[in-house]
Scaffold this motif. Structure first.
Motif, PDB file in Angstrom:
ATOM      1  N   ALA A  91      61.548  36.508  20.717  1.00 45.98           N
ATOM      2  CA  ALA A  91      62.016  35.599  21.767  1.00 45.98           C
ATOM      3  C   ALA A  91      61.153  34.335  21.809  1.00 45.98           C
ATOM      4  O   ALA A  91      61.669  33.214  21.930  1.00 45.98           O
ATOM      5  N   ALA A  92      59.842  34.516  21.677  1.00 46.84           N
ATOM      6  CA  ALA A  92      58.950  33.340  21.683  1.00 46.84           C
ATOM      7  C   ALA A  92      59.237  32.452  20.478  1.00 46.84           C
ATOM      8  O   ALA A  92      59.245  31.219  20.573  1.00 46.84           O
ATOM      9  N   TYR A  93      59.513  33.077  19.335  1.00 47.80           N
ATOM     10  CA  TYR A  93      59.820  32.321  18.133  1.00 47.80           C
ATOM     11  C   TYR A  93      61.100  31.509  18.303  1.00 47.80           C
ATOM     12  O   TYR A  93      61.174  30.348  17.920  1.00 47.80           O
ATOM     13  N   VAL A  94      62.115  32.138  18.924  1.00 47.90           N
ATOM     14  CA  VAL A  94      63.396  31.447  19.115  1.00 47.90           C
ATOM     15  C   VAL A  94      63.202  30.220  19.999  1.00 47.90           C
ATOM     16  O   VAL A  94      63.744  29.145  19.740  1.00 47.90           O
ATOM     17  N   ASP A  95      62.412  30.368  21.075  1.00 51.20           N
ATOM     18  CA  ASP A  95      62.160  29.223  21.937  1.00 51.20           C
ATOM     19  C   ASP A  95      61.416  28.125  21.194  1.00 51.20           C
ATOM     20  O   ASP A  95      61.684  26.944  21.376  1.00 51.20           O
ATOM     21  N   ALA A  96      60.453  28.511  20.357  1.00 45.11           N
ATOM     22  CA  ALA A  96      59.694  27.497  19.623  1.00 45.11           C
ATOM     23  C   ALA A  96      60.585  26.750  18.638  1.00 45.11           C
ATOM     24  O   ALA A  96      60.457  25.543  18.455  1.00 45.11           O
ATOM     25  N   LEU A 120      72.078  46.901  11.435  1.00 47.51           N
ATOM     26  CA  LEU A 120      71.699  46.304  12.725  1.00 47.51           C
ATOM     27  C   LEU A 120      71.485  44.825  12.540  1.00 47.51           C
ATOM     28  O   LEU A 120      71.283  44.352  11.444  1.00 47.51           O
ATOM     29  N   ASN A 121      71.518  44.097  13.614  1.00 47.29           N
ATOM     30  CA  ASN A 121      71.262  42.666  13.537  1.00 47.29           C
ATOM     31  C   ASN A 121      69.813  42.389  13.192  1.00 47.29           C
ATOM     32  O   ASN A 121      69.502  41.597  12.329  1.00 47.29           O
ATOM     33  N   GLU A 122      68.936  43.005  13.917  1.00 48.56           N
ATOM     34  CA  GLU A 122      67.522  42.782  13.639  1.00 48.56           C
ATOM     35  C   GLU A 122      66.962  44.087  13.110  1.00 48.56           C
ATOM     36  O   GLU A 122      66.943  45.089  13.797  1.00 48.56           O
ATOM     37  N   SER A 123      66.476  44.076  11.880  1.00 51.31           N
ATOM     38  CA  SER A 123      65.981  45.318  11.304  1.00 51.31           C
ATOM     39  C   SER A 123      64.516  45.482  11.597  1.00 51.31           C
ATOM     40  O   SER A 123      63.686  44.702  11.110  1.00 51.31           O
ATOM     41  N   TYR A 124      64.222  46.477  12.382  1.00 51.71           N
ATOM     42  CA  TYR A 124      62.826  46.833  12.586  1.00 51.71           C
ATOM     43  C   TYR A 124      62.430  47.664  11.377  1.00 51.71           C
ATOM     44  O   TYR A 124      63.011  48.719  11.125  1.00 51.71           O
ATOM     45  N   VAL A 151      50.258  47.767   8.856  1.00 53.81           N
ATOM     46  CA  VAL A 151      51.102  46.576   8.949  1.00 53.81           C
ATOM     47  C   VAL A 151      52.519  46.988   9.318  1.00 53.81           C
ATOM     48  O   VAL A 151      53.102  47.856   8.664  1.00 53.81           O
ATOM     49  N   TYR A 152      53.022  46.386  10.383  1.00 53.22           N
ATOM     50  CA  TYR A 152      54.395  46.654  10.800  1.00 53.22           C
ATOM     51  C   TYR A 152      55.240  45.424  10.542  1.00 53.22           C
ATOM     52  O   TYR A 152      54.749  44.291  10.677  1.00 53.22           O
ATOM     53  N   GLY A 153      56.494  45.640  10.204  1.00 52.32           N
ATOM     54  CA  GLY A 153      57.340  44.499   9.890  1.00 52.32           C
ATOM     55  C   GLY A 153      58.631  44.517  10.691  1.00 52.32           C
ATOM     56  O   GLY A 153      59.052  45.551  11.200  1.00 52.32           O
ATOM     57  N   TYR A 154      59.251  43.359  10.787  1.00 57.78           N
ATOM     58  CA  TYR A 154      60.490  43.191  11.546  1.00 57.78           C
ATOM     59  C   TYR A 154      61.220  42.042  10.901  1.00 57.78           C
ATOM     60  O   TYR A 154      60.634  40.997  10.618  1.00 57.78           O
ATOM     61  N   LEU A 155      62.486  42.239  10.639  1.00 59.94           N
ATOM     62  CA  LEU A 155      63.253  41.228   9.919  1.00 59.94           C
ATOM     63  C   LEU A 155      64.379  40.745  10.811  1.00 59.94           C
ATOM     64  O   LEU A 155      65.150  41.554  11.312  1.00 59.94           O
ATOM     65  N   SER A 156      64.481  39.438  11.007  1.00 58.51           N
ATOM     66  CA  SER A 156      65.604  38.942  11.789  1.00 58.51           C
ATOM     67  C   SER A 156      66.787  38.734  10.851  1.00 58.51           C
ATOM     68  O   SER A 156      66.630  38.738   9.630  1.00 58.51           O
ATOM     69  N   ASN A 157      67.964  38.512  11.397  1.00 56.97           N
ATOM     70  CA  ASN A 157      69.118  38.388  10.510  1.00 56.97           C
ATOM     71  C   ASN A 157      69.172  37.047   9.805  1.00 56.97           C
ATOM     72  O   ASN A 157      70.057  36.807   8.995  1.00 56.97           O
ATOM     73  N   THR A 158      68.208  36.150  10.102  1.00 57.81           N
ATOM     74  CA  THR A 158      68.127  34.914   9.328  1.00 57.81           C
ATOM     75  C   THR A 158      67.046  35.026   8.270  1.00 57.81           C
ATOM     76  O   THR A 158      66.530  34.031   7.779  1.00 57.81           O
ATOM     77  N   LYS A 159      66.673  36.256   7.982  1.00 59.14           N
ATOM     78  CA  LYS A 159      65.673  36.572   6.958  1.00 59.14           C
ATOM     79  C   LYS A 159      64.276  36.037   7.305  1.00 59.14           C
ATOM     80  O   LYS A 159      63.460  35.819   6.422  1.00 59.14           O
ATOM     81  N   VAL A 160      64.018  35.823   8.584  1.00 55.35           N
ATOM     82  CA  VAL A 160      62.670  35.447   9.000  1.00 55.35           C
ATOM     83  C   VAL A 160      61.905  36.728   9.267  1.00 55.35           C
ATOM     84  O   VAL A 160      62.388  37.611   9.967  1.00 55.35           O
ATOM     85  N   LYS A 161      60.709  36.826   8.682  1.00 59.13           N
ATOM     86  CA  LYS A 161      59.967  38.084   8.771  1.00 59.13           C
ATOM     87  C   LYS A 161      58.822  37.936   9.760  1.00 59.13           C
ATOM     88  O   LYS A 161      58.072  36.971   9.723  1.00 59.13           O
ATOM     89  N   PHE A 162      58.695  38.911  10.615  1.00 56.58           N
ATOM     90  CA  PHE A 162      57.590  38.947  11.571  1.00 56.58           C
ATOM     91  C   PHE A 162      56.689  40.115  11.184  1.00 56.58           C
ATOM     92  O   PHE A 162      57.159  41.227  11.010  1.00 56.58           O
ATOM     93  N   LEU A 163      55.409  39.840  11.048  1.00 53.30           N
ATOM     94  CA  LEU A 163      54.485  40.900  10.625  1.00 53.30           C
ATOM     95  C   LEU A 163      53.343  41.010  11.618  1.00 53.30           C
ATOM     96  O   LEU A 163      52.864  40.003  12.126  1.00 53.30           O
ATOM     97  N   CYS A 221      46.092  40.576  13.445  1.00 52.27           N
ATOM     98  CA  CYS A 221      46.731  39.286  13.274  1.00 52.27           C
ATOM     99  C   CYS A 221      48.238  39.423  13.307  1.00 52.27           C
ATOM    100  O   CYS A 221      48.775  40.521  13.133  1.00 52.27           O
ATOM    101  N   VAL A 222      48.910  38.297  13.578  1.00 55.78           N
ATOM    102  CA  VAL A 222      50.368  38.257  13.553  1.00 55.78           C
ATOM    103  C   VAL A 222      50.775  37.149  12.596  1.00 55.78           C
ATOM    104  O   VAL A 222      50.037  36.176  12.414  1.00 55.78           O
ATOM    105  N   ALA A 223      51.941  37.327  11.984  1.00 52.36           N
ATOM    106  CA  ALA A 223      52.390  36.305  11.049  1.00 52.36           C
ATOM    107  C   ALA A 223      53.897  36.174  11.109  1.00 52.36           C
ATOM    108  O   ALA A 223      54.605  37.152  11.378  1.00 52.36           O
ATOM    109  N   VAL A 224      54.363  34.948  10.883  1.00 50.85           N
ATOM    110  CA  VAL A 224      55.797  34.698  10.770  1.00 50.85           C
ATOM    111  C   VAL A 224      56.015  34.068   9.401  1.00 50.85           C
ATOM    112  O   VAL A 224      55.347  33.082   9.059  1.00 50.85           O
ATOM    113  N   VAL A 225      56.922  34.648   8.644  1.00 50.40           N
ATOM    114  CA  VAL A 225      57.171  34.140   7.297  1.00 50.40           C
ATOM    115  C   VAL A 225      58.653  33.794   7.190  1.00 50.40           C
ATOM    116  O   VAL A 225      59.501  34.556   7.631  1.00 50.40           O
ATOM    117  N   GLY A 226      58.929  32.626   6.618  1.00 48.61           N
ATOM    118  CA  GLY A 226      60.303  32.166   6.538  1.00 48.61           C
ATOM    119  C   GLY A 226      61.097  32.898   5.471  1.00 48.61           C
ATOM    120  O   GLY A 226      60.599  33.782   4.781  1.00 48.61           O
TER     121      GLY A 226
END
Lengths: 143, 230
Positions: free
Chosen positions: A104-109, A54-58, A70-82, A4-9
């Motif tokens: 990139a898909a998240y940014v477009d959405a 870094l701007n985007e912390s993997y 579970v792998y995580g990725y943090l954008s610089n707006t504190k949005v977490k992708f899991l 599964c994939v998740a986006v958390v604000g």
């Protein structure tokens, strides 16, 4: 195979959660994602982060359970992708490129004027793109 | 004391040959560019992608196309919040487009140097190839002329206003790009053509392109504001 994939604000509110296993274990995946958020908070408050600016912390591997990783990725707006995967050996570069495309898909959405920031992402195009990225990630093991 | 013979100065005149005027140096009257691309290249302000290579060749000031898209999206969103009804928003967008169109036509005519259109067919081509290219950066195609030649379809394959947009289910009746129909209507009215414009196809509703139907209602001859016999 990606379970599964998740986006958390940034206030730990769930923005998007999609499971790809087909089995009815959505609740278990929710639980795993929830636990991973705690690990992210630990890592974020850790002074280790001040070294790497870094701007985007993997964030890498967050939480290995008996059958999932579970792998995580943090954008610089504190949005977490899991991403929760059942693969035993996943290359770091693969996951990084997965997260780049996911971001990139998240940014477009989010650029959709009808999307309310903070609410769940209801864009069908985003869901289709994410499914495409997931399918492209593990072409051999998926399905 | 005896002065020798004065040395003769040799006056060899090195005459520089007069340069013949080269043909290319003669001034030629600048040709008015006819195609949309050539006009486009000489415009100062252009909406386009933030690409420095393009910026250096085309013009100095480019605005980011994404900024334009996001601004328009924010405006539509605000209208929906204020007016709440989809039909009212459609009408409001059309009215806003009309106000833009009546002012835009002057800038268009000043910058593009196109000659007076002979008939409605030429007007259609000018709108599609020159006007839309100049202001939106896309070309449209003209098709589906009706037998009298009074209405045509303008088909846009690509539309910078709707990048990233997805209509939610509650706003399905919204014509998101209605401002375009207003702009064309306003502009044509200022050149004495009264038109009616409707949307036939809309990509946000699932179709494959954007199609506008432009129908000429009547030509209004220009009226003299003064009375001649006084």
């Amino acid at each position: 195979m990606i379970a599964c994939v998740a986006v958390v604000g940034h206030q730990n509110n769930p923005l998007y959660l999609q499971s790809f296993t087909g089995a009815d274990d959505a609740l278990k995946l929710h639980h795993i994602v929830h636990c991973s958020l705690d690990v992210i908070d630990e890592r974020v408050n850790n002074p280790k982060r001040s070294v790497i600016t870094l701007n985007e912390s993997y964030l890498g591997l967050l939480y290995p359970t008996e059958s999932y990783k579970v792998y995580g990725y943090l954008s610089n707006t504190k949005v977490k992708f899991l991403v929760v995967t059942t693969d035993l050996d996943v290359k770091d570069t693969d996951i990084r490129s997965f997260f780049r495309r996911f971001h990139a898909a998240y940014v477009d959405a989010v650029s959709n004027p009808f999307h309310v920031p903070g609410k769940k992402i209801i864009s069908r195009i985003f869901a289709a793109r994410v499914s495409g990225i997931v399918k492209a990630f593990a072409p051999g093991t998926y399905g | 004391m005896a002065a020798g013979p004065r040395p003769r100065k040799s006056f060899l005149r090195h005459e520089k040959p007069r340069r013949a005027t080269r043909r290319s140096e003669r001034r030629m009257a600048p040709l008015v560019p006819k195609s949309g691309d050539a006009i486009f290249a000489s415009i100062d302000r252009v909406v386009g992608p933030m690409n420095t290579a393009e910026a250096s060749t085309k013009s100095e000031a480019l605005i980011n196309a994404e900024l334009f898209t996001l601004t328009y999206g924010a405006m539509v969103r605000q209208l929906l919040t204020d007016l709440e009804e989809v039909d009212v928003v459609n009408k409001q967008l059309d009215q806003m487009g009309y106000n833009i169109g009546v002012r835009l036509i002057d800038e268009f005519l000043a910058k593009s140097n196109v000659s007076r259109c002979v008939d409605f067919k030429e007007t259609a081509d000018v709108i599609a190839k020159v006007g839309l290219k100049m202001f939106l950066g896309v070309t449209a195609s003209v098709s589906n002329w009706d037998p009298e030649g009074s209405s045509f379809s303008l088909v846009l394959d690509d539309n910078p206003l709707v990048d990233f947009v997805e209509l939610p289910d509650t706003f399905q009746g919204l014509h998101y790009c209605n401002i375009l129909s207003g702009v064309i209507r306003g502009a044509l009215e200022m050149v004495s053509m009264k038109t009616e414009i409707t949307w036939i196809r809309d990509m946000l509703h699932g179709d494959d392109a954007y199609e506008l139907r432009v129908k000429l209602l009547k030509q209004i001859p220009e009226e003299y504001p003064y009375k001649d016999d006084e």
